[in-house]
Design a protein around this motif. Structure first.
Motif, PDB file in Angstrom:
ATOM      1  N   ASP A 372      -1.177  45.075 -11.666  1.00 59.44           N
ATOM      2  CA  ASP A 372      -1.979  45.165 -12.878  1.00 59.44           C
ATOM      3  C   ASP A 372      -3.132  44.170 -12.911  1.00 59.44           C
ATOM      4  OD1 ASP A 372      -0.342  47.175 -13.826  1.00 59.44           O
ATOM      5  OD2 ASP A 372       1.000  45.779 -14.856  1.00 59.44           O
ATOM      6  N   TYR A 373      -3.215  43.274 -11.886  1.00 54.52           N
ATOM      7  CA  TYR A 373      -4.321  42.340 -11.854  1.00 54.52           C
ATOM      8  C   TYR A 373      -5.614  43.114 -11.589  1.00 54.52           C
ATOM      9  CZ  TYR A 373      -0.654  38.831 -11.186  1.00 54.52           C
ATOM     10  OH  TYR A 373       0.459  38.045 -11.321  1.00 54.52           O
ATOM     11  N   ASP A 374      -6.632  42.880 -12.396  1.00 51.30           N
ATOM     12  CA  ASP A 374      -7.910  43.529 -12.156  1.00 51.30           C
ATOM     13  C   ASP A 374      -9.029  42.592 -12.583  1.00 51.30           C
ATOM     14  OD1 ASP A 374      -8.420  43.817 -14.995  1.00 51.30           O
ATOM     15  OD2 ASP A 374      -7.040  45.531 -14.954  1.00 51.30           O
ATOM     16  N   ASP A 375     -10.254  43.003 -12.337  1.00 55.69           N
ATOM     17  CA  ASP A 375     -11.403  42.147 -12.604  1.00 55.69           C
ATOM     18  C   ASP A 375     -11.574  41.841 -14.089  1.00 55.69           C
ATOM     19  OD1 ASP A 375     -11.829  42.164  -9.935  1.00 55.69           O
ATOM     20  OD2 ASP A 375     -13.635  43.397  -9.964  1.00 55.69           O
ATOM     21  N   ASN A 376     -10.867  42.570 -14.940  1.00 65.98           N
ATOM     22  CA  ASN A 376     -11.026  42.380 -16.380  1.00 65.98           C
ATOM     23  C   ASN A 376      -9.925  41.534 -17.005  1.00 65.98           C
ATOM     24  OD1 ASN A 376     -13.308  44.139 -16.354  1.00 65.98           O
ATOM     25  ND2 ASN A 376     -11.903  45.889 -16.317  1.00 65.98           N
ATOM     26  N   MET A 377      -9.008  41.018 -16.172  1.00 63.04           N
ATOM     27  CA  MET A 377      -7.840  40.339 -16.731  1.00 63.04           C
ATOM     28  C   MET A 377      -8.211  39.067 -17.500  1.00 63.04           C
ATOM     29  SD  MET A 377      -5.999  38.697 -13.347  1.00 63.04           S
ATOM     30  CE  MET A 377      -4.778  37.803 -14.278  1.00 63.04           C
ATOM     31  N   TYR A 378      -9.399  38.489 -17.190  1.00 66.17           N
ATOM     32  CA  TYR A 378      -9.816  37.263 -17.873  1.00 66.17           C
ATOM     33  C   TYR A 378     -10.680  37.524 -19.093  1.00 66.17           C
ATOM     34  CZ  TYR A 378      -7.944  33.840 -14.593  1.00 66.17           C
ATOM     35  OH  TYR A 378      -7.102  33.036 -13.878  1.00 66.17           O
ATOM     36  N   ASP A 379     -11.066  38.770 -19.307  1.00 73.69           N
ATOM     37  CA  ASP A 379     -12.029  39.063 -20.373  1.00 73.69           C
ATOM     38  C   ASP A 379     -11.570  38.557 -21.731  1.00 73.69           C
ATOM     39  OD1 ASP A 379     -13.624  40.202 -18.507  1.00 73.69           O
ATOM     40  OD2 ASP A 379     -13.356  42.283 -19.168  1.00 73.69           O
ATOM     41  N   ALA A 380     -10.321  38.812 -22.085  1.00 71.69           N
ATOM     42  CA  ALA A 380      -9.821  38.409 -23.401  1.00 71.69           C
ATOM     43  C   ALA A 380      -9.729  36.894 -23.535  1.00 71.69           C
ATOM     44  CB  ALA A 380      -8.453  39.041 -23.658  1.00 71.69           C
ATOM     45  N   MET A 381      -9.512  36.208 -22.412  1.00 72.50           N
ATOM     46  CA  MET A 381      -9.354  34.753 -22.466  1.00 72.50           C
ATOM     47  C   MET A 381     -10.677  34.024 -22.610  1.00 72.50           C
ATOM     48  SD  MET A 381      -6.376  33.608 -19.796  1.00 72.50           S
ATOM     49  CE  MET A 381      -6.848  34.647 -18.415  1.00 72.50           C
ATOM     50  N   ILE A 382     -11.755  34.602 -22.051  1.00 72.66           N
ATOM     51  CA  ILE A 382     -13.022  33.876 -22.017  1.00 72.66           C
ATOM     52  C   ILE A 382     -13.714  33.939 -23.371  1.00 72.66           C
ATOM     53  CG2 ILE A 382     -15.331  33.836 -21.021  1.00 72.66           C
ATOM     54  CD1 ILE A 382     -14.048  34.614 -18.362  1.00 72.66           C
TER      55      ILE A 382
END
Length: 403
Positions: A372-382
């Motif tokens: 499930d890791y993808d390039d968008n996994m940090y979007d919510a955190m940033i």
């Protein structure tokens, strides 16, 4: 021992058994047990931390912290959680007592000694690991707000305490080299992470480097950290920084320091969370803290002075323990390692800032499937705060001449 029925938290039987043994040693039998969460989501990422309060019929009380490891398969495939707990147990049960004995032997006044949280017991069985410690909160110690930068007084006490801690390694190495070698044998190997960590860190790199607003700065950062994982591992390889390695805390971010206050001023601090204790350059601890726990404005005001304060404190402590700083860690070596190792702060900021600065509802789920890791996994955190802080880190890497 009776359990408080008002709490929904029920500890495992083996944990209760360990706590019973601790209480028995303190002459507290048939005591009540109150259990509560000690941290909020986003404050700790490799396990659960519980606050345990016990009272017996004679009015005697005891307050403990129980750190319990995550048992999720996916978490353990990514992070060496068993090794984290093994190292932290070693720190509390062997490294800290050795350093306390050294301070006693060298007649360091009690008010000037470095003190550690009291360690009581542990379980080392895989997937059931726990560590039981004193609850520092009862003695007035508290965490700083992880979403705020340190101010000057907090930065200064952290730098001075790091210097005092590192000084003991240099003195042990010079006065008792065989003991130092024995002490560091367990923490000298570079910690091996699971296969998933490369994917997570590369995604973090892409997300954070994408936040850099200035094209020139971004290009310079990209050029210097094109092989991010090789840089990460290289900074932590103690072979690269001999003969000036020390026992490092290893995880010097804002939530791993607890502060005590008197009259609204910082009176004392203690390190917590020793899971990544390692043999490395002392600069790795400084860089990790400096670029994860301060902002651009504080570094503009205090960066050079705080490094001077660190070295002055290190020199003072090495000297009063009967050694020569010029032999243990010459100023030229310190300055050289700042140039070579301080860029580790960019690695630390990349890995930590999105996690440190996110709201708790956006904190990452460590039991996430690797698929499930993808390039968008940090979007919510940033957040905007993360964006601003990371841009400050990138700018300072260049303005301080580190890259």
């Amino acid at each position: 021992m009776s359990e408080n029925t008002e709490t929904a938290i029920v500890l495992r039987d083996d944990i209760v058994q360990v706590i019973n043994g601790i209480l028995k040693n303190e002459n507290m039998e048939d005591a009540s047990l109150e259990v509560s969460e000690a941290t909020a989501k986003g404050d700790n990422y490799i396990g659960k931390i519980y606050r345990v309060k016990s009272n017996d019929k004679h009015g005697k009380s005891m307050n403990l912290i129980v750190k319990s490891a995550l048992a999720f398969k996916t978490s353990r495939e990514t992070f060496p959680i068993g090794l984290y707990f093994e190292r932290e147990t070693f720190a509390y049960s062997v490294i800290h007592p050795t350093m306390c004995e050294l301070q006693d032997e060298l007649l360091i006044p009690n008010k000037e000694k470095l003190h550690f949280a009291k360690y009581y017991d542990s379980i080392v069985e895989p997937e059931k690991e726990i560590i039981v410690l004193e609850d520092l909160k009862v003695d007035g110690y508290m965490l700083y707000d992880r979403q705020k930068s340190f101010d000057r007084q907090h930065l200064e006490i952290v730098m001075k305490t790091l210097a005092r801690f590192h000084a003991m390694s240099f003195v042990l190495k010079q006065k008792k080299p065989a003991l130092f070698e024995q002490l560091t044998e367990n923490v000298s190997k570079v910690m091996e992470y699971g296969v998933n960590i490369d994917s997570i860190f590369i995604i973090a790199k892409k997300a954070c480097f994408g936040l850099i607003e200035c094209a020139e700065i971004k290009q310079k950062v990209e050029d210097n950290f094109s092989d991010f994982m090789a840089k990460f591992r290289g900074f932590l390889d103690c072979k690269n920084t001999e003969p000036y390695n020390v026992i490092c805390h290893g995880d010097c971010w804002i939530n791993n320091f607890m502060f005590k206050y008197e009259d609204d001023k910082v009176a004392d601090m203690k390190f917590v969370d020793w899971q990544i204790v390692r043999l490395a350059s002392p600069i790795t601890d400084i860089a990790y803290m400096m670029f994860s726990s301060t902002d651009e404005q504080l570094r503009s005001d205090c960066y050079t002075r705080s490094l001077d304060l660190y070295y002055e404190t290190l020199d003072k402590n090495i000297t009063r323990m009967g050694c020569k700083t010029t032999e243990c860690y010459p100023l030229e070596a310190f300055q050289d390692q700042i140039k070579s190792t301080m860029p580790f702060g960019l690695v630390a900021a990349t890995m930590l800032l999105p996690v440190i600065l996110c709201d708790k509802e956006n904190a990452p789920d460590l039991d996430k499937n690797p698929e499930d890791y993808d390039d968008n996994m940090y979007d919510a955190m940033i957040s905007q705060l993360c964006r601003d802080r990371f841009n400050g880190v990138a700018k300072d890497m260049i303005s301080f001449g580190l890259i």
